[in-house]
Design a protein around this motif. Structure first.
Motif, PDB file in Angstrom:
ATOM      1  N   ASP A   1      80.449  28.615 -36.286  1.00 43.09           N
ATOM      2  CA  ASP A   1      80.556  28.400 -34.771  1.00 43.09           C
ATOM      3  C   ASP A   1      78.973  28.945 -34.586  1.00 43.09           C
ATOM      4  O   ASP A   1      78.457  29.797 -34.874  1.00 43.09           O
ATOM      5  N   CYS A   2      78.133  27.639 -34.005  1.00 40.86           N
ATOM      6  CA  CYS A   2      76.891  27.986 -33.867  1.00 40.86           C
ATOM      7  C   CYS A   2      76.362  27.530 -32.326  1.00 40.86           C
ATOM      8  O   CYS A   2      76.909  26.841 -31.808  1.00 40.86           O
ATOM      9  N   TYR A   3      75.263  28.287 -32.097  1.00 37.01           N
ATOM     10  CA  TYR A   3      74.333  27.705 -30.874  1.00 37.01           C
ATOM     11  C   TYR A   3      73.239  26.713 -31.342  1.00 37.01           C
ATOM     12  O   TYR A   3      72.672  27.087 -32.377  1.00 37.01           O
ATOM     13  N   VAL A   4      73.171  25.719 -30.882  1.00 37.17           N
ATOM     14  CA  VAL A   4      72.128  24.639 -31.351  1.00 37.17           C
ATOM     15  C   VAL A   4      71.108  24.592 -30.279  1.00 37.17           C
ATOM     16  O   VAL A   4      71.459  24.358 -29.097  1.00 37.17           O
ATOM     17  N   PHE A   5      69.913  25.091 -30.583  1.00 37.86           N
ATOM     18  CA  PHE A   5      68.764  25.147 -29.920  1.00 37.86           C
ATOM     19  C   PHE A   5      67.680  23.914 -30.291  1.00 37.86           C
ATOM     20  O   PHE A   5      67.304  23.977 -31.259  1.00 37.86           O
ATOM     21  N   THR A  42      67.390  24.103 -34.236  1.00 41.89           N
ATOM     22  CA  THR A  42      68.128  25.292 -35.174  1.00 41.89           C
ATOM     23  C   THR A  42      69.367  25.467 -34.732  1.00 41.89           C
ATOM     24  O   THR A  42      69.702  25.467 -33.371  1.00 41.89           O
ATOM     25  N   TRP A  43      70.168  25.750 -35.800  1.00 40.44           N
ATOM     26  CA  TRP A  43      71.494  26.324 -35.744  1.00 40.44           C
ATOM     27  C   TRP A  43      71.655  27.733 -36.017  1.00 40.44           C
ATOM     28  O   TRP A  43      71.442  28.292 -36.904  1.00 40.44           O
ATOM     29  N   PHE A  44      71.910  28.592 -35.005  1.00 42.51           N
ATOM     30  CA  PHE A  44      72.194  29.980 -34.960  1.00 42.51           C
ATOM     31  C   PHE A  44      73.590  30.277 -35.065  1.00 42.51           C
ATOM     32  O   PHE A  44      74.474  29.905 -34.147  1.00 42.51           O
ATOM     33  N   ARG A  45      74.076  30.953 -36.055  1.00 42.70           N
ATOM     34  CA  ARG A  45      75.553  31.331 -36.088  1.00 42.70           C
ATOM     35  C   ARG A  45      75.823  32.347 -35.187  1.00 42.70           C
ATOM     36  O   ARG A  45      75.058  33.305 -34.900  1.00 42.70           O
ATOM     37  N   VAL A  46      77.012  32.180 -34.251  1.00 46.34           N
ATOM     38  CA  VAL A  46      77.178  32.828 -33.079  1.00 46.34           C
ATOM     39  C   VAL A  46      77.590  34.257 -33.405  1.00 46.34           C
ATOM     40  O   VAL A  46      76.990  35.315 -32.697  1.00 46.34           O
ATOM     41  N   ASP A  49      76.203  36.300 -35.691  1.00 42.37           N
ATOM     42  CA  ASP A  49      75.145  37.260 -35.975  1.00 42.37           C
ATOM     43  C   ASP A  49      73.760  36.877 -35.647  1.00 42.37           C
ATOM     44  O   ASP A  49      72.787  37.425 -35.926  1.00 42.37           O
ATOM     45  N   TYR A  50      73.742  35.549 -35.243  1.00 42.19           N
ATOM     46  CA  TYR A  50      72.599  34.776 -34.670  1.00 42.19           C
ATOM     47  C   TYR A  50      71.698  34.396 -35.944  1.00 42.19           C
ATOM     48  O   TYR A  50      70.461  34.169 -36.047  1.00 42.19           O
ATOM     49  N   SER A  51      72.174  34.615 -37.057  1.00 45.57           N
ATOM     50  CA  SER A  51      71.451  34.179 -38.402  1.00 45.57           C
ATOM     51  C   SER A  51      71.281  32.626 -38.202  1.00 45.57           C
ATOM     52  O   SER A  51      71.930  31.812 -37.902  1.00 45.57           O
ATOM     53  N   ILE A  52      70.117  32.280 -38.900  1.00 42.56           N
ATOM     54  CA  ILE A  52      69.911  30.853 -38.938  1.00 42.56           C
ATOM     55  C   ILE A  52      70.440  29.843 -40.181  1.00 42.56           C
ATOM     56  O   ILE A  52      69.998  30.474 -41.059  1.00 42.56           O
ATOM     57  N   VAL A  53      71.229  29.023 -39.795  1.00 43.46           N
ATOM     58  CA  VAL A  53      72.080  28.453 -41.082  1.00 43.46           C
ATOM     59  C   VAL A  53      71.549  27.039 -41.525  1.00 43.46           C
ATOM     60  O   VAL A  53      71.620  26.551 -42.301  1.00 43.46           O
ATOM     61  N   ALA A  54      70.625  26.503 -40.325  1.00 41.96           N
ATOM     62  CA  ALA A  54      69.938  25.224 -40.491  1.00 41.96           C
ATOM     63  C   ALA A  54      68.920  25.222 -39.516  1.00 41.96           C
ATOM     64  O   ALA A  54      69.047  25.641 -38.429  1.00 41.96           O
TER      65      ALA A  54
END
Length: 309
Positions: A217-221, A240-244, A246-251
């Protein structure tokens, strides 16, 4: 003559467009401390999303950089492929190889096997004939043991290396791991890389949505040029895709282009990461670059790296 612009272009090697869910609406948040309005999808709006806090996280993120530093501390096997093209798209040179990184008593070394080179990828002396390949090797290969590396990121982005390659590596780190930060040493660029600052931020649209990426599950910026500013900005896209959780960048996807009388470039990159054993590692890098500096030959190079841990 030194070529800081050449360093800048090559530095781009060494990162699902924003589409609202069907039936969703978009609302512009103009209340955050960040000076530009930010377009939000319905899901984000309904969860009382703190836009300013999110933008701050984006600008201060270190998870992406830490993933690459952690990569140097563990064994891995990477499949590398390079393709160098001519003006008409014909292949001039290429290289494929498998890289195995070994760790022994705190030191890493890499061994390349199954090397297959074509065209003029190497010089007659066995050196790289293309600067992009030289910088890639400087960043990822270690013929001799490299010791005492860590994955500590505090202050590491500010450390400049020695010589031309050291300067290249420093600029690379700023561009890849700290997008929006000022990168010195590139003439005629002005402040175009400072995409979050007044003056440049006004030329972009900023959008935040929520979507799944690689089962996370990601926030897409996503950052793209505003209509009418396409030829006046540095970034064509930064997503940028941030994992919800822990906010790690997955892509992350990058696309940049710029043209002057002295140089021009059009480059893009994609980077993917994955959590393995609770730690984040880069697993895929794809680069596509076409750049030229006055008095130097143009380089049209594509490469991809797939990493197994």
């Amino acid at each position: 003559m030194r070529h800081p612009v050449k360093i800048f272009f090559a530095g781009w090697l060494a990162f699902v467009l924003f589409t609202p869910a069907p039936g969703s609406s978009q609302v512009t948040d103009s209340q955050s401390i960040f000076s530009r309005p930010v377009i939000l999808d319905t899901f984000v709006i309904e969860h009382n999303f703190d836009v300013n806090s999110f933008i701050s996280r984006v600008r201060k993120d270190t998870t992406f950089y830490k993933a690459f530093k952690t990569m140097r501390l563990v064994p891995y096997t990477a499949e590398n492929q390079f393709v160098v093209s001519g003006p008409s798209g014909d292949t001039l040179a290429g290289m494929t190889c498998e890289t195995i990184q070994k760790i022994d008593r705190g030191c890493r070394t890499t061994v390349n096997s199954a090397v297959l080179a074509t065209g003029n990828f190497y010089t007659g002396r066995g050196d790289y004939n293309y600067y992009t390949a030289s910088l890639f090797a400087h960043l990822f290969f270690a013929d001799q043991p490299v010791c005492n590396e860590t994955d500590i990121v505090a202050g590491a982005l500010d450390v400049k290396g020695q010589g031309r390659m050291g300067n290249s590596e420093y600029q690379l780190k700023q561009l890849i791991f700290n997008p929006g930060a000022k990168v010195s040493g590139v003439p005629f660029m002005g402040s175009r890389e400072s995409i979050f600052d007044p003056g440049e931020a006004d030329k972009y649209d900023f959008k935040i949505s929520r979507a799944e990426y690689d089962s996370a599950d990601c926030y897409v910026f996503r950052i793209t040029p505003r209509k009418g500013f396409e030829s006046k900005v540095l970034y064509n896209e930064l997503t940028t895709w941030f994992r919800v959780s822990d906010y790690s960048i997955v892509a992350r996807n990058y696309s940049l282009s710029y043209h002057t009388l002295v140089y021009d470039f059009d480059v893009s990159m994609k980077v993917r990461t994955r959590s393995i054993g609770g730690r984040l590692y880069p697993t895929f890098i794809a680069y596509d670059g076409n750049w030229h500096v006055f008095t130097q030959k143009r380089e049209r190079v594509k490469f991809s790296v797939s990493v197994r841990y």
